[in-house]
Write an enzyme that holds these catalytic residues in place. Structure first.
Site, PDB file in Angstrom:
ATOM      1  N   THR A  12       7.962   5.450  10.346  1.00 49.61           N
ATOM      2  CA  THR A  12       7.332   4.375  11.123  1.00 49.61           C
ATOM      3  C   THR A  12       6.495   3.446  10.249  1.00 49.61           C
ATOM      4  OG1 THR A  12       5.529   5.899  11.538  1.00 49.61           O
ATOM      5  CG2 THR A  12       7.215   5.743  13.253  1.00 49.61           C
ATOM      6  N   ALA A  14       5.634   0.893   6.671  1.00 43.75           N
ATOM      7  CA  ALA A  14       6.204  -0.338   6.095  1.00 43.75           C
ATOM      8  C   ALA A  14       7.431  -0.007   5.238  1.00 43.75           C
ATOM      9  CB  ALA A  14       5.133  -1.048   5.261  1.00 43.75           C
ATOM     10  N   LYS A  40       1.589  12.028  15.669  1.00 37.99           N
ATOM     11  CA  LYS A  40       1.178  10.809  16.397  1.00 37.99           C
ATOM     12  C   LYS A  40       2.381   9.965  16.830  1.00 37.99           C
ATOM     13  CE  LYS A  40      -0.312   6.892  14.468  1.00 37.99           C
ATOM     14  NZ  LYS A  40      -0.872   6.237  13.302  1.00 37.99           N
ATOM     15  N   SER A  41       3.392   9.859  15.959  1.00 37.34           N
ATOM     16  CA  SER A  41       4.545   8.994  16.260  1.00 37.34           C
ATOM     17  C   SER A  41       5.770   9.758  16.742  1.00 37.34           C
ATOM     18  CB  SER A  41       4.944   8.197  15.013  1.00 37.34           C
ATOM     19  OG  SER A  41       3.918   7.364  14.631  1.00 37.34           O
ATOM     20  N   CYS A 133       5.138  -0.154  -7.176  1.00 36.64           N
ATOM     21  CA  CYS A 133       5.825  -1.413  -6.813  1.00 36.64           C
ATOM     22  C   CYS A 133       5.651  -2.511  -7.867  1.00 36.64           C
ATOM     23  CB  CYS A 133       5.333  -1.884  -5.447  1.00 36.64           C
ATOM     24  SG  CYS A 133       3.555  -1.800  -5.236  1.00 36.64           S
ATOM     25  N   GLN A 160      -1.144  -9.240  -5.809  1.00 42.57           N
ATOM     26  CA  GLN A 160      -0.468  -8.286  -4.929  1.00 42.57           C
ATOM     27  C   GLN A 160      -0.741  -8.553  -3.444  1.00 42.57           C
ATOM     28  OE1 GLN A 160      -0.963  -4.857  -8.340  1.00 42.57           O
ATOM     29  NE2 GLN A 160      -0.513  -4.110  -6.301  1.00 42.57           N
ATOM     30  N   SER A 163       0.547  -6.251   2.246  1.00 45.61           N
ATOM     31  CA  SER A 163       1.422  -5.170   2.720  1.00 45.61           C
ATOM     32  C   SER A 163       1.633  -4.086   1.682  1.00 45.61           C
ATOM     33  CB  SER A 163       2.770  -5.729   3.166  1.00 45.61           C
ATOM     34  OG  SER A 163       3.355  -6.474   2.120  1.00 45.61           O
ATOM     35  N   ARG A 240      -5.593  -8.135  -5.603  1.00 43.78           N
ATOM     36  CA  ARG A 240      -5.061  -8.295  -4.230  1.00 43.78           C
ATOM     37  C   ARG A 240      -5.284  -9.743  -3.797  1.00 43.78           C
ATOM     38  NH1 ARG A 240      -1.898  -4.603  -2.158  1.00 43.78           N
ATOM     39  NH2 ARG A 240      -3.416  -2.928  -2.423  1.00 43.78           N
ATOM     40  N   HIS A 247       4.778  -9.205  -4.208  1.00 44.05           N
ATOM     41  CA  HIS A 247       3.817  -9.259  -5.311  1.00 44.05           C
ATOM     42  C   HIS A 247       4.316 -10.265  -6.355  1.00 44.05           C
ATOM     43  CE1 HIS A 247       2.045  -5.831  -3.524  1.00 44.05           C
ATOM     44  NE2 HIS A 247       2.319  -4.893  -4.408  1.00 44.05           N
ATOM     45  N   GLN A 320       7.726  -6.434  -2.663  1.00 43.07           N
ATOM     46  CA  GLN A 320       7.353  -5.093  -3.147  1.00 43.07           C
ATOM     47  C   GLN A 320       7.733  -3.994  -2.163  1.00 43.07           C
ATOM     48  OE1 GLN A 320       5.150  -6.778  -1.401  1.00 43.07           O
ATOM     49  NE2 GLN A 320       4.244  -5.173  -0.143  1.00 43.07           N
TER      50      GLN A 320
HETATM   51  P1  NAP Z   1       2.256   2.907   5.976  1.00 43.16           P
HETATM   52  O1  NAP Z   1       2.807   1.621   6.467  1.00 43.16           O
HETATM   53  O2  NAP Z   1       0.811   3.174   6.188  1.00 43.16           O
HETATM   54  O3  NAP Z   1       3.117   4.116   6.621  1.00 43.16           O
HETATM   55  C1  NAP Z   1       2.777   5.458   6.432  1.00 43.16           C
HETATM   56  C2  NAP Z   1       3.842   6.349   7.046  1.00 43.16           C
HETATM   57  O4  NAP Z   1       3.547   7.719   6.753  1.00 43.16           O
HETATM   58  C3  NAP Z   1       3.941   6.253   8.563  1.00 43.16           C
HETATM   59  O5  NAP Z   1       5.278   6.401   8.969  1.00 43.16           O
HETATM   60  C4  NAP Z   1       3.126   7.469   9.019  1.00 43.16           C
HETATM   61  O6  NAP Z   1       3.539   7.976  10.264  1.00 43.16           O
HETATM   62  C5  NAP Z   1       3.513   8.469   7.952  1.00 43.16           C
HETATM   63  N1  NAP Z   1       2.552   9.569   7.839  1.00 43.16           N
HETATM   64  C6  NAP Z   1       1.234   9.475   7.617  1.00 43.16           C
HETATM   65  N2  NAP Z   1       0.682  10.717   7.603  1.00 43.16           N
HETATM   66  C7  NAP Z   1       1.693  11.590   7.845  1.00 43.16           C
HETATM   67  C8  NAP Z   1       1.764  13.012   7.962  1.00 43.16           C
HETATM   68  N3  NAP Z   1       0.690  13.775   7.806  1.00 43.16           N
HETATM   69  N4  NAP Z   1       2.956  13.561   8.204  1.00 43.16           N
HETATM   70  C9  NAP Z   1       4.068  12.802   8.358  1.00 43.16           C
HETATM   71  N5  NAP Z   1       4.066  11.451   8.259  1.00 43.16           N
HETATM   72  C10 NAP Z   1       2.884  10.854   7.993  1.00 43.16           C
HETATM   73  O7  NAP Z   1       2.482   3.086   4.407  1.00 43.16           O
HETATM   74  P2  NAP Z   1       3.612   2.454   3.445  1.00 43.16           P
HETATM   75  O8  NAP Z   1       3.158   1.160   2.942  1.00 43.16           O
HETATM   76  O9  NAP Z   1       4.934   2.563   4.112  1.00 43.16           O
HETATM   77  O10 NAP Z   1       3.516   3.447   2.189  1.00 43.16           O
HETATM   78  C11 NAP Z   1       4.029   4.744   2.203  1.00 43.16           C
HETATM   79  C12 NAP Z   1       4.027   5.275   0.771  1.00 43.16           C
HETATM   80  O11 NAP Z   1       4.824   4.412  -0.056  1.00 43.16           O
HETATM   81  C13 NAP Z   1       2.634   5.303   0.106  1.00 43.16           C
HETATM   82  O12 NAP Z   1       2.536   6.435  -0.720  1.00 43.16           O
HETATM   83  C14 NAP Z   1       2.618   4.031  -0.714  1.00 43.16           C
HETATM   84  O13 NAP Z   1       1.759   4.137  -1.835  1.00 43.16           O
HETATM   85  C15 NAP Z   1       4.071   3.943  -1.152  1.00 43.16           C
HETATM   86  N6  NAP Z   1       4.487   2.581  -1.466  1.00 43.16           N
HETATM   87  C16 NAP Z   1       4.185   1.534  -0.627  1.00 43.16           C
HETATM   88  C17 NAP Z   1       4.604   0.258  -0.979  1.00 43.16           C
HETATM   89  C18 NAP Z   1       4.287  -0.930  -0.122  1.00 43.16           C
HETATM   90  O14 NAP Z   1       4.525  -2.073  -0.568  1.00 43.16           O
HETATM   91  N7  NAP Z   1       3.781  -0.778   1.091  1.00 43.16           N
HETATM   92  C19 NAP Z   1       5.340   0.051  -2.140  1.00 43.16           C
HETATM   93  C20 NAP Z   1       5.644   1.133  -2.962  1.00 43.16           C
HETATM   94  C21 NAP Z   1       5.222   2.391  -2.601  1.00 43.16           C
HETATM   95  P3  NAP Z   1       2.656   7.847  11.621  1.00 43.16           P
HETATM   96  O15 NAP Z   1       3.225   6.670  12.365  1.00 43.16           O
HETATM   97  O16 NAP Z   1       2.954   9.130  12.325  1.00 43.16           O
HETATM   98  O17 NAP Z   1       1.234   7.702  11.229  1.00 43.16           O
END
Ligand code: NAP
Length: 341
Positions: A12, A14, A40-41, A133, A160, A163, A240, A247, A320
Site C-alpha cells: 500500500t 509509494a 492496518k491495511s 534512490c 530530492q 515522495s 530535500r 530527484h 526516484q
Molecule cells: P510508504 O509510502 O510509507 O509505505 C510503507 C509501506 O510499508 C506501506 O505499504 C505500509 O503498509 C507498509 N508497512 C509499514 N509497516 C509495516 C509492517 N510492520 N508490516 C508490514 N507492512 C508494513 O514508504 P515507501 O516510500 O513506499 O518506502 C518503503 C521502503 O522503500 C522504505 O524502506 C524506503 O526507504 C524505501 N525506498 C523508498 C523510495 C521512495 O522514493 N519513496 C525510494 C527507494 C527506496 P500499511 O498501509 O499497512 O501501513
C-alpha cells in the site's frame, strides 16, 4: 514460459504501488500475486492487470504457505530485518528496497545497468539489495563514463523530492501548500521533515552521523563504491526540495584523463536507461516534470570545468519511486529469472 508467485511487502506504500504498475508495464511473468502490508491495511484491495487483490497481513509463515518465488520488500528497514529471512528460508528470492542489507558483504547490491553479474551472489543469503534512490540514477551515469575515462572523484548535490519520504512525505508537502493558500502555513507542525518543506529547501535527509554527514549522504558514498567495485572518492550533500516526485542531482566528476563534453554526451547517449537532453539554448535540459512517471534517467547541462580539462559537470533527473526503487527492483527480478534458465 514459467510464471512466478510474487509477494509485495509494503503493497500500500509509494514504492509498493509503483511495483504493481511496473510489473504490468513490463508484462512481468506473475502467476499468483500476494500484496502484503501491516494489519492496518489488511483487507483493503489493490488492482493488478484489471483484477482486484486483497491485501494480506504480513506474517512469518505467509511466504511458505503461499509458495512465493519472488518477494519484493518495501516496508522499511525494520520490517525487512524482521521478515526477509522468513521469505528467503522458504525458498523465495528477496529483492529488498530498504537500506537494511545493502552494505552486508554477502548480499549483492545491484543496478542491472552497472553490475548485473553480482546477482549471482544471491544464493548466499537469498537476498538481493536495491540501492538508495539517489545512488541508482548517479551510478547509471557514472558507470559508462568510468569505463571509458576512469573516474577518481565525484562530488554530488541532490535535490530530492518529498515522495522520497514515502506517501506521508508527499502528503505533508501538499498539506502545507494548501495551508499556505488559506494563510495558515504557520499553523503546520512538520512531522515527516525536519522543517517546513513548502517554499523551503532542507539540507538534511536521514540522521546526522559523527562525521557531520547525514546517513543519506554516506549511503551515496558507500553504495557507489560497492556497485562500481571501486574505491573512488565520493562526497555528497543531500537536500530535500519542495518537488513531489523525481530527484535531481548536480554532479561534478573528476577523471583520470582529459575529457570533453561532446565525447561524454556520445557515451551517455549509448548507455542503457539514459536519455540525454542537452540543448540549453533551446531551454532543453532534464527536470522532474520530464522524468516523473518514466523509467529513464535524464542527463544534461554536460559541460567541461572552466579550469580543469579532466573535470566534467552535469545535471540529472529521474523518478526516484521508479528508477530509484520499483523499476530497478523489477529489472533485478528480470535478470534473476534469466539466470535461473
Ligand atoms: P510508504 O509510502 O510509507 O509505505 C510503507 C509501506 O510499508 C506501506 O505499504 C505500509 O503498509 C507498509 N508497512 C509499514 N509497516 C509495516 C509492517 N510492520 N508490516 C508490514 N507492512 C508494513 O514508504 P515507501 O516510500 O513506499 O518506502 C518503503 C521502503 O522503500 C522504505 O524502506 C524506503 O526507504 C524505501 N525506498 C523508498 C523510495 C521512495 O522514493 N519513496 C525510494 C527507494 C527506496 P500499511 O498501509 O499497512 O501501513
Amino acid at each position: 514460459m514459467r510464471k512466478f508467485n510474487v509477494a509485495v511487502v509494503g503493497a500500500t506504500g509509494a514504492v509498493g504501488e509503483e511495483l504493481f504498475r511496473i510489473m504490468e508495464e513490463f508484462d512481468f511473468p506473475v502467476n499468483e500475486l500476494l500484496p502484503l502490508a501491516s494489519a492496518k491495511s489488511a483487507g483493503t484491495k489493490i488492482e493488478f492487470k484489471g483484477k482486484e487483490h486483497k491485501v494480506v497481513e504480513l506474517t512469518e509463515k505467509v511466504f511458505e504457505e503461499r509458495d512465493i518465488d519472488i518477494a519484493f520488500f518495501s516496508a522499511g528497514g525494520s520490517v525487512s530485518a524482521k521478515f526477509a529471512h522468513f521469505a528467503a528460508e522458504s525458498g523465495a528470492v528477496v529483492i529488498d528496497n530498504t537500506s537494511h542489507f545493502r552494505m552486508e558483504l554477502d548480499i549483492p547490491l545491484v543496478v542491472p545497468e552497472c553490475n548485473p553479474e553480482d546477482i549471482n551472489l544471491w544464493q548466499k543469503r537469498g537476498i538481493i539489495a536495491n540501492p538508495n534512490c539517489s545512488t541508482i540514477q548517479m551510478v547509471q551515469i557514472l558507470k559508462p563514463l568510468d569505463d571509458a575515462y576512469g573516474i577518481n572523484r565525484v562530488d554530488v548535490s541532490t535535490y530530492q523530492a518529498a515522495s522520497g519520504a514515502g506517501k506521508e512525505g508527499m502528503e505533508e508537502l501538499v498539506y502545507q501548500l494548501q495551508k499556505f493558500f488559506e494563510f495558515k502555513l504557520d499553523e503546520c507542525e512538520p512531522k515527516i521533515f525536519a522543517h517546513q518543506l513548502a517554499f523551503n529547501v532542507i539540507p538534511h535527509i536521514d540522521v546526522f552521523l559523527d562525521n557531520d554527514y547525514t546517513k543519506e549522504e554516506m549511503k551515496m558514498v558507500n553504495e557507489t563504491q560497492k556497485i562500481l567495485h571501486k574505491k573512488m572518492e565520493v562526497s555528497a550533500t543531500c537536500v530535500r526540495v519542495p518537488v513531489l516526485r523525481s530527484h535531481s542531482e548536480a554532479i561534478t566528476i573528476h577523471f583520470d584523463k582529459d575529457i570533453d563534453a561532446a565525447a561524454a554526451r556520445e557515451i551517455l547517449r549509448k548507455a542503457p536507461s539514459i536519455v540525454v537532453i542537452d540543448e540549453p539554448s533551446e531551454k532543453k535540459y532534464p527536470m522532474p516534470s520530464i522524468s516523473s512517471d518514466t523509467n529513464e534517467t535524464y542527463v544534461g547541462r554536460i559541460r567541461k570545468d572552466t579550469y580543469r580539462n579532466n573535470v566534467l559537470h552535469l545535471w540529472c533527473s529521474a523518478d526516484q519511486i521508479r528508477v530509484g526503487a520499483a523499476t530497478n527492483a523489477v529489472r533485478i527480478a528480470q535478470k534473476w529469472i534469466e539466470l535461473q534458465d
